[in-house]
Design a protein around this motif. Structure first.
Motif, PDB file in Angstrom:
ATOM      1  N   ILE A 571      70.097  32.475  17.451  1.00 51.29           N
ATOM      2  CA  ILE A 571      71.303  32.579  18.146  1.00 51.29           C
ATOM      3  C   ILE A 571      71.673  32.812  19.059  1.00 51.29           C
ATOM      4  CG2 ILE A 571      73.403  35.096  17.368  1.00 51.29           C
ATOM      5  CD1 ILE A 571      71.936  35.366  14.635  1.00 51.29           C
ATOM      6  N   ARG A 572      70.650  33.539  19.897  1.00 51.83           N
ATOM      7  CA  ARG A 572      70.580  34.250  21.223  1.00 51.83           C
ATOM      8  C   ARG A 572      70.611  32.512  22.056  1.00 51.83           C
ATOM      9  NH1 ARG A 572      65.895  37.651  22.551  1.00 51.83           N
ATOM     10  NH2 ARG A 572      63.865  36.586  21.712  1.00 51.83           N
ATOM     11  N   ARG A 573      70.013  32.508  21.404  1.00 49.50           N
ATOM     12  CA  ARG A 573      70.439  30.546  21.953  1.00 49.50           C
ATOM     13  C   ARG A 573      71.366  29.553  22.178  1.00 49.50           C
ATOM     14  NH1 ARG A 573      64.560  28.549  18.702  1.00 49.50           N
ATOM     15  NH2 ARG A 573      62.953  30.562  20.200  1.00 49.50           N
ATOM     16  N   ASN A 574      71.940  30.013  20.916  1.00 56.06           N
ATOM     17  CA  ASN A 574      73.678  29.672  20.399  1.00 56.06           C
ATOM     18  C   ASN A 574      74.418  30.396  22.199  1.00 56.06           C
ATOM     19  OD1 ASN A 574      72.948  27.044  19.406  1.00 56.06           O
ATOM     20  ND2 ASN A 574      73.685  28.407  17.675  1.00 56.06           N
ATOM     21  N   HIS A 575      74.030  31.431  21.731  1.00 56.44           N
ATOM     22  CA  HIS A 575      75.017  32.426  22.086  1.00 56.44           C
ATOM     23  C   HIS A 575      74.528  32.007  24.329  1.00 56.44           C
ATOM     24  CE1 HIS A 575      77.381  36.794  22.869  1.00 56.44           C
ATOM     25  NE2 HIS A 575      77.511  35.802  24.010  1.00 56.44           N
ATOM     26  N   ALA A 632      67.267  22.640  31.573  1.00 58.15           N
ATOM     27  CA  ALA A 632      65.487  22.119  32.458  1.00 58.15           C
ATOM     28  C   ALA A 632      65.582  22.661  33.321  1.00 58.15           C
ATOM     29  CB  ALA A 632      66.042  19.978  32.385  1.00 58.15           C
ATOM     30  N   ASP A 633      66.835  23.212  34.149  1.00 59.17           N
ATOM     31  CA  ASP A 633      66.392  23.571  35.504  1.00 59.17           C
ATOM     32  C   ASP A 633      64.960  25.063  35.306  1.00 59.17           C
ATOM     33  OD1 ASP A 633      66.935  21.933  36.657  1.00 59.17           O
ATOM     34  OD2 ASP A 633      69.421  23.004  37.117  1.00 59.17           O
ATOM     35  N   ASP A 634      64.502  25.571  34.075  1.00 56.86           N
ATOM     36  CA  ASP A 634      64.314  27.200  33.916  1.00 56.86           C
ATOM     37  C   ASP A 634      65.220  27.795  34.112  1.00 56.86           C
ATOM     38  OD1 ASP A 634      63.305  27.947  32.413  1.00 56.86           O
ATOM     39  OD2 ASP A 634      61.073  28.566  34.167  1.00 56.86           O
ATOM     40  N   LEU A 635      66.390  28.550  34.388  1.00 53.90           N
ATOM     41  CA  LEU A 635      66.850  28.896  34.585  1.00 53.90           C
ATOM     42  C   LEU A 635      66.912  30.735  34.220  1.00 53.90           C
ATOM     43  CD1 LEU A 635      70.690  27.779  35.697  1.00 53.90           C
ATOM     44  CD2 LEU A 635      69.068  27.202  37.153  1.00 53.90           C
ATOM     45  N   PRO A 636      66.516  31.727  35.198  1.00 58.19           N
ATOM     46  CA  PRO A 636      66.261  33.273  35.234  1.00 58.19           C
ATOM     47  C   PRO A 636      67.742  33.317  34.226  1.00 58.19           C
ATOM     48  CG  PRO A 636      66.464  32.896  37.380  1.00 58.19           C
ATOM     49  CD  PRO A 636      66.694  31.296  36.909  1.00 58.19           C
ATOM     50  N   VAL A 637      67.689  34.031  32.593  1.00 63.86           N
ATOM     51  CA  VAL A 637      69.017  34.868  32.736  1.00 63.86           C
ATOM     52  C   VAL A 637      69.211  36.710  33.150  1.00 63.86           C
ATOM     53  CG1 VAL A 637      70.309  35.307  30.214  1.00 63.86           C
ATOM     54  CG2 VAL A 637      69.259  32.938  30.828  1.00 63.86           C
ATOM     55  N   ARG A 638      70.131  36.617  33.230  1.00 66.79           N
ATOM     56  CA  ARG A 638      69.836  38.407  34.337  1.00 66.79           C
ATOM     57  C   ARG A 638      70.952  39.135  33.938  1.00 66.79           C
ATOM     58  NH1 ARG A 638      70.356  41.720  38.971  1.00 66.79           N
ATOM     59  NH2 ARG A 638      71.493  40.213  39.951  1.00 66.79           N
ATOM     60  N   ALA A 639      70.813  40.263  32.986  1.00 67.46           N
ATOM     61  CA  ALA A 639      71.912  41.602  32.068  1.00 67.46           C
ATOM     62  C   ALA A 639      71.804  42.557  33.011  1.00 67.46           C
ATOM     63  CB  ALA A 639      71.400  41.637  30.238  1.00 67.46           C
ATOM     64  N   PHE A 640      73.038  42.966  33.391  1.00 68.29           N
ATOM     65  CA  PHE A 640      73.455  44.266  34.220  1.00 68.29           C
ATOM     66  C   PHE A 640      74.303  44.564  34.070  1.00 68.29           C
ATOM     67  CE2 PHE A 640      75.349  42.414  37.717  1.00 68.29           C
ATOM     68  CZ  PHE A 640      75.024  41.592  38.169  1.00 68.29           C
ATOM     69  N   GLU A 641      73.880  46.303  34.578  1.00 67.18           N
ATOM     70  CA  GLU A 641      75.250  47.023  33.845  1.00 67.18           C
ATOM     71  C   GLU A 641      76.377  47.341  35.251  1.00 67.18           C
ATOM     72  OE1 GLU A 641      75.033  50.525  32.204  1.00 67.18           O
ATOM     73  OE2 GLU A 641      75.593  49.149  30.126  1.00 67.18           O
ATOM     74  N   THR A 642      77.014  47.392  35.237  1.00 68.73           N
ATOM     75  CA  THR A 642      78.080  47.696  36.385  1.00 68.73           C
ATOM     76  C   THR A 642      79.397  47.939  36.339  1.00 68.73           C
ATOM     77  OG1 THR A 642      79.346  46.703  38.931  1.00 68.73           O
ATOM     78  CG2 THR A 642      78.611  45.408  37.143  1.00 68.73           C
ATOM     79  N   VAL A 682      68.980  34.899  25.666  1.00 69.16           N
ATOM     80  CA  VAL A 682      67.228  34.398  25.886  1.00 69.16           C
ATOM     81  C   VAL A 682      67.300  34.637  27.766  1.00 69.16           C
ATOM     82  CG1 VAL A 682      67.779  32.083  24.239  1.00 69.16           C
ATOM     83  CG2 VAL A 682      68.399  32.297  26.688  1.00 69.16           C
ATOM     84  N   GLY A 683      66.188  34.967  27.534  1.00 67.39           N
ATOM     85  CA  GLY A 683      65.335  35.381  29.054  1.00 67.39           C
ATOM     86  C   GLY A 683      64.971  33.935  30.348  1.00 67.39           C
ATOM     87  N   ARG A 684      65.580  32.679  30.083  1.00 68.76           N
ATOM     88  CA  ARG A 684      65.630  32.049  30.694  1.00 68.76           C
ATOM     89  C   ARG A 684      65.743  30.065  30.021  1.00 68.76           C
ATOM     90  NH1 ARG A 684      62.291  33.157  35.364  1.00 68.76           N
ATOM     91  NH2 ARG A 684      63.150  31.467  35.763  1.00 68.76           N
ATOM     92  N   SER A 685      66.936  30.355  30.896  1.00 69.78           N
ATOM     93  CA  SER A 685      67.895  29.178  30.122  1.00 69.78           C
ATOM     94  C   SER A 685      66.911  28.054  29.335  1.00 69.78           C
ATOM     95  CB  SER A 685      68.148  28.125  31.328  1.00 69.78           C
ATOM     96  OG  SER A 685      67.739  27.181  32.054  1.00 69.78           O
ATOM     97  N   SER A 686      65.391  27.388  29.759  1.00 69.61           N
ATOM     98  CA  SER A 686      64.754  26.683  28.491  1.00 69.61           C
ATOM     99  C   SER A 686      64.472  26.871  27.974  1.00 69.61           C
ATOM    100  CB  SER A 686      63.546  26.714  29.838  1.00 69.61           C
ATOM    101  OG  SER A 686      62.485  27.315  29.822  1.00 69.61           O
ATOM    102  N   GLU A 687      64.692  28.224  27.216  1.00 69.09           N
ATOM    103  CA  GLU A 687      64.657  28.185  26.147  1.00 69.09           C
ATOM    104  C   GLU A 687      65.247  27.750  24.560  1.00 69.09           C
ATOM    105  OE1 GLU A 687      63.948  32.880  25.113  1.00 69.09           O
ATOM    106  OE2 GLU A 687      63.589  32.637  27.359  1.00 69.09           O
ATOM    107  N   ILE A 688      66.902  27.233  25.455  1.00 65.94           N
ATOM    108  CA  ILE A 688      67.845  27.259  24.636  1.00 65.94           C
ATOM    109  C   ILE A 688      66.739  25.627  24.024  1.00 65.94           C
ATOM    110  CG2 ILE A 688      69.732  25.951  24.342  1.00 65.94           C
ATOM    111  CD1 ILE A 688      70.805  27.658  26.857  1.00 65.94           C
TER     112      ILE A 688
END
Ligand code: SER
Length: 894
Positions: A571-575, A632-642, A682-688
């Protein structure tokens, strides 16, 4: 210095004047404000609201802009006055805690008199009732004397962008256009509604913030917001009667005249219907073009509805002037020609604007055709001045998609009224029905129980962003009937509410988690085990729905809650892929694309978005490639509150119409997508892993859908395609890479073969002809002799019989009698024909056919040289019998 005259010159002179006063010239902001409390940008100060409020630090202390604005609060009177426009440009000067009243007043005077060259004797000022300071400054800074400085109260001289937000007393500049423009009122003066005293510049002294209770608190900084209507000033400078006569607008009116084949007289009389319609078309064309250029698409709500309403209103007035074909695209094209140089976004989106206007107009014309005739019938059935029922107005709205404001307008034009209360009741009932039909019965009955539980225990803590299994306590249990119970036994279905949960409840398009909730000892095959088949959110509770598979579970018990991590990972890969898809769509297709809905499950994702036409194969390929590159760029996926406000400043995408809390969660993927989202990622885009689009389709007006798969599902999808390709390759005895070339060759050779077959068929029929001729009967009479082909050709229809005659004649026959069964209908068909030689020797085709008709119980006849006929289907044996009889007659010469 020459006075600026055209709109372009006035705009430029204003910006240059304030630049000289140290202001930074900034481009116009979008018509879509970065502010959820406002639908559209309706004033020059809108983009600076956070600065006035002190929420954002200004980058410069002074600014000047020409801001595009759309205001539709008085849409009903647009067209009937010379001053109101739905689209207009506001020339603004702003001070953010920098200069204040004195400079604002002095400079407005300087620009008016020295740059525009307005006669000081014709200028007047107004101030807020108690604003002695402003009144005094006018006297100090300008030659105006007290009698030309009028005081008004809040309604006229206090300005606010909305019910809440920055506001303050204001001071306005008026220009006296002279007695010619005056009304008949004896006390006509500044403030009169007539056209003599034109309010052209509003200087707002931004001093307060008004909260929702109406309380005014001083702002951290005292600021200035001034706004001058460009079109109004152009009318003054060009000395024309109305906004519609200025250089720019007049050209639009001229095109509208041409399209509608009418003439504009500039009259504002109540019955000047043609003039009003031309003004409406010209004005609305500008709003339509600019709104689309800023990414608004026609829809039934929010700003999409404003656009739809303006476009449809213009189209309808075109129809009233007799235009039945789409025409608005011509108008918006002209707007782009006239204004694209200053507003480049118009040029950049020329095609988009044309496409949307054409599609929406076509759709509306269709609606109009059906709706208008329904409405005409309904009105005709009423007595003069009668009231159209709410049911009829609702039917028009619901079945014909006919806007109710249009029904009201048309009814009013014919002197009828509409039962609006009853219409509203029908609308409410429909909403009620809609609510009932979408709710799943098994969940709908639970309302009160959940509210009670949340009252007792508070909302469930969601711990599942990074935790997938945790120890928790069962706070409450609800059975299948929605009742609070103490315990659920084996095989019973129900819901468990815990204090903490790692389960994500379905929301924001993301499917709920599944998994298990078990009591101690479950891992040894003992203890209770509750299988969670669905998780939802209600009243702040995370509701775990499922069945007890073993033992029993009671309230207050300690349990272990564990999600199905494998499914969550899918699910999170799809999200995360959905966010990247949104980003890629805006990049490839355009920034008008906005999310209209989504579903993120474990096996696939679905993304609905606003766009007006099918995506091309190339666009889809580009989007898919872009996404896979980012994966493929293995981008970091970051969640933060603001805070919500902060997120807007960071340029985070929010869904229009969604209500967000003060604190929001931002999901950022490398330097690509930035969206507000509470979902799991996901934590990094490559996980998709891999992203493949499986389908693109329309799901309504201006609404498209993309379906896609990621990771293992994408692998399965590609594998299945590959297997199919391999199967085809095996059949073709080719390698998969050669399949395309081979199929092309095969298709070509099949084409050739078909052509050869056709030729072969012709050759075959030639052969047949010769055989037929060999078996022809020669008849001798006193007048000569002739050779008759008597045959039953196969595979022919009635139409082919003449061709058979042609070929046997060419081969040397003098006459023919053809009797056969039509290969398509199986009916009996016959034809007799003869050359002159044969008819001269006594052959009569008509008589031959009559005889056959008699024998076959059919019909037919004709001339001596040509006759035909037909009968019902005959047994093949009977057909041959008749043929033999004919042959016998011929041989006998009869
Ligand atoms: N905000 C004020 C107005 O819209 C002045 O710019 O009139």
């Amino acid at each position: 210095m020459t006075k600026p005259l055209t709109t372009a010159e006035i705009r430029e002179s204003f910006l240059a004047f304030f630049e000289n006063k140290g202001s930074k010239r900034l481009p116009s902001a979008s018509l879509i404000p970065n502010d959820p409390s406002l639908l559209l940008t309706a004033a020059g100060m809108v983009p600076f609201k956070p600065i006035f409020l002190g929420v954002k630090q200004p980058e410069v202390p002074r600014a000047t802009t020409a801001q595009k604005c759309v205001r539709t609060t008085d849409i009903d009177i647009i067209g009937s006055t010379g001053r109101h426009l739905s689209f207009f440009e506001m020339l603004g000067s702003f001070s953010f805690g920098d200069y204040f009243k004195r400079e604002a007043i002095a400079w407005s005077w300087e620009y008016s008199t020295e740059v525009l060259g307005l006669d000081p004797d014709r200028l007047w000022a107004t101030v807020y009732r108690d604003d002695d300071e402003a009144a005094q400054l006018w006297e100090e800074e300008t030659p105006l004397t007290a009698e030309r400085i009028k005081r008004f109260d809040e309604a006229d001289n206090f300005w606010a962008a909305g019910p809440t937000g920055p506001c303050g007393p204001c001071s306005e500049l008026f220009y006296d256009r002279g007695a010619d423009f005056a009304c008949d009122e004896p006390d006509c003066s500044v403030g009169c509604e007539c056209d003599r005293y034109v309010e052209y510049w509003n200087l707002v002294f931004m001093q307060y913030n008004r909260d929702e209770h109406g309380t005014l608190t001083p702002l951290p900084n005292q600021s200035i917001d001034t706004g001058m209507g460009l079109e109004r000033m152009a009318a003054i400078m060009q000395d024309v009667a109305s906004n519609f006569d200025i250089d720019l607008m007049r050209q639009l009116v001229a095109l509208a005249e041409k399209i509608t084949n009418t003439s504009y007289t500039g009259s504002f009389d109540a019955d000047a219907n043609t003039d009003t319609a031309l003004r409406i078309i010209s004005d609305h064309a500008r709003s339509v073009a600019f709104l689309i250029a800023d990414g608004v698409l026609p829809s039934n709500e929010g700003r999409g509805y404003v656009l739809r309403r303006l476009l449809r209103r213009a189209v309808r007035y075109g129809r009233l002037l007799g235009v039945s074909d789409p025409f608005m695209q011509q108008m918006t094209d002209k707007v782009i020609d006239l204004m694209g140089e200053h507003y480049q976004e118009l040029l950049a989106h020329r095609e988009l604007i044309a496409g949307i206007v054409a599609a929406e107009e076509e759709r509306f014309l269709q609606t109009l055709r059906t709706g208008l005739s329904y409405l005409a019938d309904a009105l005709a059935a009423l007595p003069q001045g009668g009231e159209l029922s709410g049911a009829a107005a609702f039917e028009l709205h619901d079945t014909y998609g006919f806007p109710v404001d249009l029904t009201l307008e048309i009814a009013a034009e014919g002197g009828y009224s509409v039962d609006s209360d009853s219409f509203e009741q029908h609308m409410d009932q429909q909403k009620e029905r809609a609510r009932g039909s979408v709710q799943d019965v098994s969940w709908s009955s639970f309302g009160g129980t959940h509210a009670d539980i949340v009252q007792e225990f508070g909302a469930t803590y969601f711990e599942g962003y990074n935790t997938y299994e945790l120890d928790a306590v069962v706070l409450a249990i609800v059975d299948q009937d929605g009742k609070r119970v103490k315990k659920l036994k084996k095989d019973q279905q129900g819901e468990l509410i815990l204090n903490y949960s790692p389960f994500y409840g379905e929301q924001g398009g993301q499917a709920g988690d599944t998994g298990s909730i078990s009591a101690a000892g479950a891992s040894n095959g003992k203890g209770a085990y509750f299988q969670v088949t669905d998780t939802r959110i209600k009243d702040g509770l995370i509701i775990h729905a499922g069945t007890v598979q073993r033992g029993s579970i009671a309230a207050s018990e300690s349990v272990t809650a564990a999600i199905d991590l494998k499914r969550r990972n899918l699910i999170r890969r799809n999200h995360t892929a959905t966010h990247l898809l949104h980003w890629a769509l805006r990049k490839v297709v355009g920034t008008h694309v906005t999310q209209a809905g989504s579903f993120v499950g474990d096996t696939r994702l679905r993304f609905d978005f606003t766009h007006f036409e099918r995506l091309t194969a190339q666009q889809l390929a580009e989007i898919e490639r872009l996404l896979n590159e980012k994966i493929a760029d293995d981008l970091p996926v970051r969640a933060f509150e603001t805070t919500y406000t902060e997120s807007r400043e960071l340029g985070v995408m929010a869904l229009f119409g969604e209500k967000y809390d003060e604190y929001v969660r931002v999901l950022e993927i490398g330097n690509t997508s930035k969206e507000l989202c509470g979902g799991t990622h996901v934590g990094r885009s490559s996980e998709i892993g891999l992203f493949k689009i499986t389908n693109e389709e329309s799901v309504g007006a201006n609404m498209r859908r993309i379906e896609a798969v990621t990771s293992i599902a994408a692998y399965d999808y590609v594998t299945t395609l590959q297997e199919e390709l391999l199967a085809v390759a095996t059949t073709l005895k080719a390698s998969p890479r050669d399949v395309h070339a081979k199929v092309t060759t095969l298709l070509e050779s099949s084409k050739k073969l078909k052509a050869q077959l056709k030729e072969g068929g012709a050759a075959a029929s030639k052969m047949d002809t010769e055989t037929l001729l060999d078996r022809a009967v020669v008849t001798k009479t006193s007048d000569g002799s002739y050779k008759t082909v008597i045959a039953s050709p196969e595979n022919v229809t009635a139409g082919d019989l003449r061709q058979v005659w042609d070929s046997v004649r060419q081969a040397g026959a003098d006459a023919c009698i053809l009797l056969t069964a039509d290969c398509a209908t199986k009916k009996t068909i016959y034809l007799a024909a003869a050359t002159d030689a044969a008819t001269n020797a006594g052959f009569h085709a008509g008589q031959q056919v009559q005889q056959i008709a008699a024998a076959t119980a059919g019909r037919g006849g004709g001339k001596p040289a040509m006759a035909q006929g037909g009968a019902d289907e005959l047994e093949p044996a009977r057909l041959q019998e008749i043929l033999a009889e004919v042959r016998a007659h011929c041989m006998a010469g009869s």
